[in-house]
Design a protein around this motif. Structure first.
Motif, mmCIF file in Angstrom:
data_model
loop_
_atom_site.group_PDB
_atom_site.id
_atom_site.type_symbol
_atom_site.label_atom_id
_atom_site.label_comp_id
_atom_site.label_asym_id
_atom_site.label_seq_id
_atom_site.Cartn_x
_atom_site.Cartn_y
_atom_site.Cartn_z
ATOM 1 N N LYS A 6 0.495 -1.270 -0.058
ATOM 2 C CA LYS A 6 0.067 0.079 0.230
ATOM 3 C C LYS A 6 0.464 1.101 -0.093
ATOM 4 C CE LYS A 6 -4.369 -1.536 2.090
ATOM 5 N NZ LYS A 6 -5.267 -1.806 2.923
ATOM 6 N N GLY A 9 1.830 2.023 -3.530
ATOM 7 C CA GLY A 9 1.214 2.403 -4.107
ATOM 8 C C GLY A 9 0.258 1.170 -5.173
ATOM 9 N N ALA A 48 -1.246 -1.321 -9.942
ATOM 10 C CA ALA A 48 -1.490 0.524 -9.163
ATOM 11 C C ALA A 48 -2.126 0.214 -8.699
ATOM 12 C CB ALA A 48 -0.990 0.631 -10.573
ATOM 13 N N ALA A 51 -7.292 5.253 -7.855
ATOM 14 C CA ALA A 51 -6.599 6.248 -7.273
ATOM 15 C C ALA A 51 -8.263 6.586 -6.872
ATOM 16 C CB ALA A 51 -6.116 7.594 -8.585
#
Length: 51
Positions: A6, A9, A48, A51
């Protein structure tokens, strides 16, 4: 390892799945080190975090 993923990312579940898929293909220490959360290439493996 989850916290390290984490912090770097990574989506932790995707990271673990990717690592477990790649471990059988590792033949050297460098191969294993490339799987560490701070060494992984995000764009190459698609791990990834959203977001």
């Amino acid at each position: 390892m989850i916290r390290a993923a984490k912090l770097n990312g990574l989506a932790s579940y995707k990271y673990y799945v990717g690592v477990f898929e790649q471990i059988p293909h590792c033949q050297s220490v460098e191969d294993f080190e490339a799987l560490l959360p701070w060494n992984i290439q995000l764009e190459r493996v698609g791990m990834a975090a959203a977001a």
